[in-house]
Write an enzyme that holds these catalytic residues in place. Structure first.
Site, PDB file in Angstrom:
ATOM      1  N   LYS A  89       0.827  -1.209   0.000  1.00  0.00           N
ATOM      2  CA  LYS A  89       0.000   0.000   0.000  1.00  0.00           C
ATOM      3  C   LYS A  89       0.858   1.254   0.000  1.00  0.00           C
ATOM      4  O   LYS A  89       1.918   1.287   0.628  1.00  0.00           O
ATOM      5  CB  LYS A  89      -0.887   0.013   1.255  1.00  0.00           C
ATOM      6  N   GLY A  98     -10.412  -2.880   8.945  1.00  0.00           N
ATOM      7  CA  GLY A  98      -9.984  -3.053  10.329  1.00  0.00           C
ATOM      8  C   GLY A  98     -11.117  -3.183  11.333  1.00  0.00           C
ATOM      9  O   GLY A  98     -10.888  -3.132  12.534  1.00  0.00           O
ATOM     10  N   GLY A 137     -13.448  -5.409   6.013  1.00  0.00           N
ATOM     11  CA  GLY A 137     -14.219  -6.050   7.072  1.00  0.00           C
ATOM     12  C   GLY A 137     -14.526  -7.520   6.875  1.00  0.00           C
ATOM     13  O   GLY A 137     -15.283  -8.104   7.644  1.00  0.00           O
ATOM     14  N   SER A 170      -7.454  -7.508   8.305  1.00  0.00           N
ATOM     15  CA  SER A 170      -7.178  -7.937   9.680  1.00  0.00           C
ATOM     16  C   SER A 170      -7.812  -9.286   9.993  1.00  0.00           C
ATOM     17  O   SER A 170      -7.401  -9.953  10.943  1.00  0.00           O
ATOM     18  CB  SER A 170      -7.721  -6.886  10.640  1.00  0.00           C
TER      19      SER A 170
END
Lengths: 339, 198
Positions: A120, A192, A257, A279
């Site tokens: 990124k 996240g 998510g 995550s």
């Protein structure tokens, strides 16, 4: 001593040269060779940049922060890894300015796995992108998860040979990124959080707008297409192409998510070409099984029996805890960065 | 005629589209089906293994016995075309340019030796024009492409590029290290006319 020491020397030299030839052939067999100029090879063309994400279809790209996690991702069947300094969940916790990962860590990952390596950069941070292209990263994500360096603009991605992926929440944003040269699009979701609701929303908004454009195209309503192009400030040709295809003209992944196999299957069902998992894997208690299960659920999303099998491979008790998006203050939202 | 596309991962849609177009152009009435389960292998006249990540394709096909059944079908003469990851998947020998032995499973059906990521990373991916024996001139897109560096037995290259062989044929099997599905239907037409209809 022979009467012709010179000839003996020549024999040895000849043996040595044949030895070198054998050595060269052995090297060739393992793929190492003297540089051969490739005839008429054009790198970085549109075909090459847009074709690459097509190879990732039906696959999962996983966020990793080190070599060990990258190897777990590769062993689980991921089609790529995204190297970050901190997982989005930790970016939220840590606060401060989130920047590109350590180049050393990225290089280390590139040297240890065979699947594509992405990383990124901050929105509009040209130089981070230049650095990543120089070390040979396969795909660059201009990401709202990191702290943007420009609130108004994005990188002109046509300048680069390496393909870029950008996030979007709706069709105009997606088309603006494509007109700036993005070779791939992903939903922004709310990274996240372990909460897929925002990604779902972004895909539904995107799909509805494309459907509306498509019907305008079928009805031959050029005015509506032109109005849309004007409203979004993108070329009419791009709007017409999207309307004709009935989908974005580049590969579109779901992101933001995704934490369980069912989440991944849901996003595929909503029309994603593949998924990014941030995550969700390495913030869970069972990363190995979860990585494998999400890969399986993504590839076989249209077969509920297999998704059941995938969902059973993981336990809800081990899933990342997650954050309810409604508890986040407006300034804590990542999706609103960069428009 | 029923052509299957192995559809666990990779650019399946592009191949489906290319096969449909090729059939149209040849005036052939046929179906294109996705192969994800063992049952999908029945009644096929040919199969395509698409580009993608060969490790992912291997992981997903080695669940259950899809990979073994596919190998049996190909060994028994089912015409097959593999592009990029597909060529890696059919080879008897596979190595990676950076990490060497990858330990990945392959179908092990074609007498070719393949080096993964031969030309380098995505930055080094390129397109060029190839003049392929018996097929014609095509625009070839090489994406993190492997290279066929050696062939033996009844395998035969149809074109050479630099030091390697982007198109190799062996009996019912056709391996390509680039992606014809992104630029042309010519190779799909050739596959249908020469391997499937044989």
């Amino acid at each position: 001593m022979s009467i012709s020491p010179g000839l003996e020397y020549l024999d040895k030299l000849r043996d040595f040269l044949y030895g070198m030839l054998e050595f060269r052939d052995r090297l060739r067999e393992v793929g190492v060779q003297w540089p051969v100029k490739l005839p008429n090879a054009l790198p970085g063309t549109v075909n090459v940049k847009v074709g690459f994400p097509a190879m990732l279809r039906n696959g999962v790209i996983m966020d990793v922060t080190n070599v060990e996690q990258a190897q777990i991702a590769e062993e689980a069947g991921a089609v790529g890894v995204m190297v970050l300094d901190k997982l989005p969940y930790d970016v939220r916790k840590a606060g401060g300015v989130a920047r590109m990962a350590d180049l050393k860590v990225i290089e280390d990952v590139m040297n240890h796995i065979t699947i594509p390596v992405s990383a990124k950069v901050r929105i509009r941070h040209y130089y981070e992108a230049v650095l990543l292209e120089s070390i040979g990263v396969d795909l660059i994500d201009e990401s709202e998860v990191l702290t943007p360096v420009d609130e108004q603009h994005h990188i002109n991605k046509w300048m680069f040979r390496v393909p870029f992926v950008n996030g979007c929440r709706e069709l105009c944003e997606a088309l603006r990124r494509i007109s700036e040269g993005a070779s791939m699009i992903r939903s922004k979701g709310e990274a996240g959080t372990g909460n897929v609701s925002e990604a779902v929303k972004h895909f539904k908004v995107l799909n509805r707008a494309i459907q509306e454009l498509s019907s305008a195209y079928r009805e031959g309503d050029e005015e509506r297409l032109r109005d849309f192009a004007r409203q979004c400030q993108v070329p009419m040709e791009l709007v017409t192409l999207t309307a004709r295809l009935g989908r974005l003209p580049v590969i579109t992944f779901a992101a933001g998510g995704i934490a369980t196999p069912a989440d991944a299957a849901l996003m595929m069902w909503l029309g994603a070409d593949g998924v990014f998992v941030g995550s969700g894997i390495f913030k869970s208690q069972d990363p190995r099984q979860r990585a494998e299960a999400i890969v399986l659920a993504t590839a076989y999303w249209d077969d509920p029996e297999t998704v059941v099998e995938a969902q059973k491979m993981v336990s809800e008790k081990s899933a990342m805890v997650g954050i309810d998006v409604r508890t986040l203050k407006p300034e804590e939202l990542l999706q609103t960065r960069g428009v | 005629m029923r052509i299957g596309v192995l559809a666990v991962q990779g650019d399946v849609e592009e191949h489906e589209y290319a096969v449909r177009r090729a059939m149209e152009r040849l005036g052939i009435n046929g179906d294109v089906v996705r192969v994800k389960r063992v049952e999908d292998l029945t009644g096929l006249s040919g199969i395509i293994i698409p580009g993608g990540e060969s490790t992912s394709i291997w992981r997903l096909t080695s669940r259950g016995n899809l990979m073994d059944k596919l190998r049996d079908e190909i060994t028994n003469g089912l015409p097959v075309m593999g592009t990029c990851a597909g060529a890696i998947f059919m080879a008897r020998e596979v190595r990676d340019r950076v990490v060497g032995e990858t330990g990945q499973g392959v179908l092990n059906v074609m007498d070719i030796s393949v080096v993964r990521n031969f030309y380098g990373r995505q930055r080094e991916s390129f397109e060029t024009t190839l003049n392929i024996e018996g097929i014609g001139t095509v625009r070839a897109v090489f994406i993190r492409a492997p290279a066929i560096v050696k062939y033996w037995g009844s395998a035969k290259p149809l074109v050479a590029y630099g030091d390697n062989y982007p198109v190799v044929i062996e009996n019912n099997m056709l391996a390509l290290t680039f992606h014809p599905e992104l630029t042309t239907t010519l190779i799909h037409e050739w596959f249908i006319m020469n391997l499937v209809k044989r």
